[in-house]
Design a protein around this motif. Structure first.
Motif, mmCIF file in Angstrom:
data_model
loop_
_atom_site.group_PDB
_atom_site.id
_atom_site.type_symbol
_atom_site.label_atom_id
_atom_site.label_comp_id
_atom_site.label_asym_id
_atom_site.label_seq_id
_atom_site.Cartn_x
_atom_site.Cartn_y
_atom_site.Cartn_z
ATOM 1 N N CYS A 162 -6.637 0.155 9.679
ATOM 2 C CA CYS A 162 -6.285 -1.125 9.052
ATOM 3 C C CYS A 162 -5.125 -1.806 9.760
ATOM 4 O O CYS A 162 -4.127 -1.175 10.084
ATOM 5 C CB CYS A 162 -5.906 -0.870 7.593
ATOM 6 S SG CYS A 162 -5.268 -2.332 6.759
ATOM 7 N N THR A 173 0.193 4.025 1.855
ATOM 8 C CA THR A 173 0.259 4.455 3.260
ATOM 9 C C THR A 173 -0.552 3.429 4.043
ATOM 10 O O THR A 173 -1.201 2.569 3.440
ATOM 11 C CB THR A 173 -0.430 5.823 3.496
ATOM 12 O OG1 THR A 173 -1.756 5.731 2.966
ATOM 13 C CG2 THR A 173 0.317 6.958 2.880
ATOM 14 N N PHE A 211 -4.277 -5.017 8.312
ATOM 15 C CA PHE A 211 -4.025 -6.136 7.396
ATOM 16 C C PHE A 211 -2.527 -6.326 7.271
ATOM 17 O O PHE A 211 -1.747 -5.427 7.571
ATOM 18 C CB PHE A 211 -4.582 -5.834 5.996
ATOM 19 C CG PHE A 211 -6.082 -5.803 5.922
ATOM 20 C CD1 PHE A 211 -6.866 -6.399 6.896
ATOM 21 C CD2 PHE A 211 -6.717 -5.172 4.862
ATOM 22 C CE1 PHE A 211 -8.249 -6.348 6.829
ATOM 23 C CE2 PHE A 211 -8.100 -5.120 4.774
ATOM 24 C CZ PHE A 211 -8.860 -5.707 5.768
ATOM 25 N N CYS A 214 0.852 -1.194 0.000
ATOM 26 C CA CYS A 214 0.000 0.000 0.000
ATOM 27 C C CYS A 214 0.884 1.239 0.000
ATOM 28 O O CYS A 214 2.064 1.157 0.335
ATOM 29 C CB CYS A 214 -0.888 0.023 1.241
ATOM 30 S SG CYS A 214 -2.128 -1.275 1.200
ATOM 31 N N GLY A 272 -4.280 -4.983 0.224
ATOM 32 C CA GLY A 272 -3.299 -4.169 -0.459
ATOM 33 C C GLY A 272 -3.879 -3.320 -1.608
ATOM 34 O O GLY A 272 -5.066 -3.126 -1.736
ATOM 35 N N ARG A 295 -6.549 7.897 4.278
ATOM 36 C CA ARG A 295 -6.569 7.475 2.864
ATOM 37 C C ARG A 295 -5.756 8.453 2.019
ATOM 38 O O ARG A 295 -5.664 9.631 2.346
ATOM 39 C CB ARG A 295 -8.011 7.432 2.316
ATOM 40 C CG ARG A 295 -8.969 6.549 3.056
ATOM 41 C CD ARG A 295 -8.757 5.081 2.879
ATOM 42 N NE ARG A 295 -8.633 4.629 1.518
ATOM 43 C CZ ARG A 295 -8.642 3.342 1.167
ATOM 44 N NH1 ARG A 295 -8.760 2.395 2.080
ATOM 45 N NH2 ARG A 295 -8.511 2.997 -0.090
ATOM 46 N N CYS A 352 -3.746 2.937 6.280
ATOM 47 C CA CYS A 352 -4.959 3.608 6.756
ATOM 48 C C CYS A 352 -5.043 3.432 8.274
ATOM 49 O O CYS A 352 -4.602 2.412 8.806
ATOM 50 C CB CYS A 352 -6.189 3.022 6.080
ATOM 51 S SG CYS A 352 -6.080 3.156 4.290
HETATM 52 S S1 SF4 Z 1 -7.291 -0.406 4.279
HETATM 53 FE FE1 SF4 Z 1 -6.641 -1.190 2.277
HETATM 54 S S2 SF4 Z 1 -5.519 0.531 1.357
HETATM 55 FE FE2 SF4 Z 1 -5.664 0.988 3.539
HETATM 56 S S3 SF4 Z 1 -3.750 0.173 4.417
HETATM 57 FE FE3 SF4 Z 1 -5.303 -1.438 4.604
HETATM 58 S S4 SF4 Z 1 -5.058 -2.717 2.786
HETATM 59 FE FE4 SF4 Z 1 -3.988 -0.754 2.386
#
Ligand code: SF4
Length: 399
Positions: free
Chosen positions: A20, A15, A22, A13, A84, A154, A17
């Motif tokens: 998040c 940045t 993940f 990514c 991602g 974002r 978020c």
């Molecule tokens: S929400 Fe989506 S775009 Fe934002 S950091 Fe997590 S995986 Fe990346």
């Protein structure tokens, strides 16, 4: 021939978020090419890698429950490149991955989706995506309100959405999906309504609406736990407000002609996500890339999440597996109920009873009495006015 979906995970990514957690990283673009090469290698060598890892793919084992064969006779009809932010990769990398799929599997590619963030869209890239065979773009818009996008960390702004959509249309993408998040920090009833109205005016073919889930390990999650105010932690809508936002989306999308087919998903007729339907219908899919999950019908497995570890493993010809589970009939049945109920058409109890050789009589009585599910003939489905609280239903069901 059985249909197979392929998922490709791109865990990078621009940045992070605020909400998040993940397994995605902000890395130098120099790491994209080795990663794409590793994914291509995993695709091309998947049979040998799976065999060495003890996975029964293609061995003719029965699908737990129905006796359907998880054999070798598959034709790939859907590919989903998710993350991602896979739109960060060079279109040439995506083309190589899709070429590796075409060279390795039988393919009749009906739906090839790329997840994209609006600020990454450029005319040259979009043309490259179409040349590679991508015919559907899933946009992580989350909101049309800049204040909310800034608070969530974002990268894109409202103007990027209006810049990106015509570029995609002109490039020939005729199937676009928009994601919105209900419950972002600083979101209000009025700003949510504005996002829904702007979304409807842009007329995407498909819409996903998710309720904000703040991971405890995310920056926002830690701030909420600590009772602090950074990342607009003091301005996160309450659960009741989120439920109200969801219900507003339900009403507005229905009025605009979208068919609500899964708890979080709406589509114009014929534009339901063919790939994602495979997850809810427990059909076979194979995942490639760091952290990607696969399901053969009788086994589930997942690759290591760490992208660097994944690339290293692939370069030395190893399957970078982190989890592997052979499903029991009991866990398969639980999945069938849980995933089946996510679809608004509901589940056919008689068919499930036949497939699994069980009786489900009485299993839904408490939920029906509480008004959480509706029964019509042999079909059980979530009550349409309780979709926003479906997690409570699932917890109750799995007791
Ligand atoms: S929400 Fe989506 S775009 Fe934002 S950091 Fe997590 S995986 Fe990346």
């Amino acid at each position: 021939m059985n249909k197979l979906g392929i998922y490709v995970q791109v865990p990078f990514c621009q940045t992070k978020c605020t909400y998040c957690n993940f397994h995605t990283g902000v890395v130098s673009s120099a790491r994209f090419a080795p990663y794409a090469d590793a994914v291509c290698r995993e695709i091309r060598e998947h049979r040998e890698l799976l065999r060495a890892a003890g996975i029964g793919w293609g061995s003719g084992e029965s699908r737990v429950t129905s006796g359907e064969q998880a054999g070798t006779d598959f034709v790939v009809d859907t590919v989903y490149m998710g993350g991602g932010t896979p739109s960060l990769l060079d279109p040439g990398h995506l083309q190589n991955i899709l070429d590796a799929i075409r060279a390795t599997f039988s393919t009749e590619l009906a739906e090839v989706t790329l997840e994209a963030d609006p600020e990454t869209v450029e005319a040259g890239k979009a043309a490259g995506w179409v040349r590679a065979g991508i015919n559907r773009v899933s946009f992580g818009l989350q909101s049309f309100v800049d204040e909310e996008l800034v608070a969530a960390g974002r990268m894109h702004r409202r103007a990027d959405i209006y810049r990106a959509v015509p570029i995609l249309r002109e490039a020939g993408i005729s199937n676009i999906s928009f994601d919105l998040i209900a419950g972002l920090p600083r979101q209000t009833r009025e700003s949510w309504r504005r996002s829904i109205e702007e979304l409807v005016a842009l007329a995407p073919e498909h819409v996903s609406v998710y309720l904000l889930e703040v991971d405890e390990g995310s920056r926002l999650g830690k701030e909420l736990l600590a009772g602090g105010g950074r990342y607009s932690a003091g301005a996160v809508p309450s659960e009741d407000e989120m439920a109200e936002f969801y219900e507003l989306a339900q009403a507005e999308l229905r009025a605009a002609g979208y068919h609500h087919y899964e708890i979080s998903n709406w589509a114009k007729p014929g534009f339901e996500s063919r790939h994602n339907l495979k997850y809810w219908r427990r059909e076979a899919y194979m995942g490639f890339g760091a952290g990607a999950h696969s399901f053969s019908g009788s086994e589930r497995w997942a690759n290591a999440h760490d992208a660097a570890e994944y690339v290293k493993a692939m370069e030395s010809g190893r399957m970078p597996m982190e989890q592997h589970e052979k499903l029991t009939a009991e866990s398969a049945l639980e999945e069938e109920l849980f995933l089946g109920l996510r679809q608004l058409d509901g589940i056919d109890l008689a068919q499930i009873e036949r497939e699994y050789g069980v009786s489900l009589a009485g299993r839904f009585d408490p939920l029906a009495s509480a008004g959480f599910v509706e029964r019509a003939g042999g079909v059980v489905r979530l009550a349409s006015d309780r979709l926003a609280v479906c997690n409570e239903v699932f917890v109750e069901l799995m007791r």
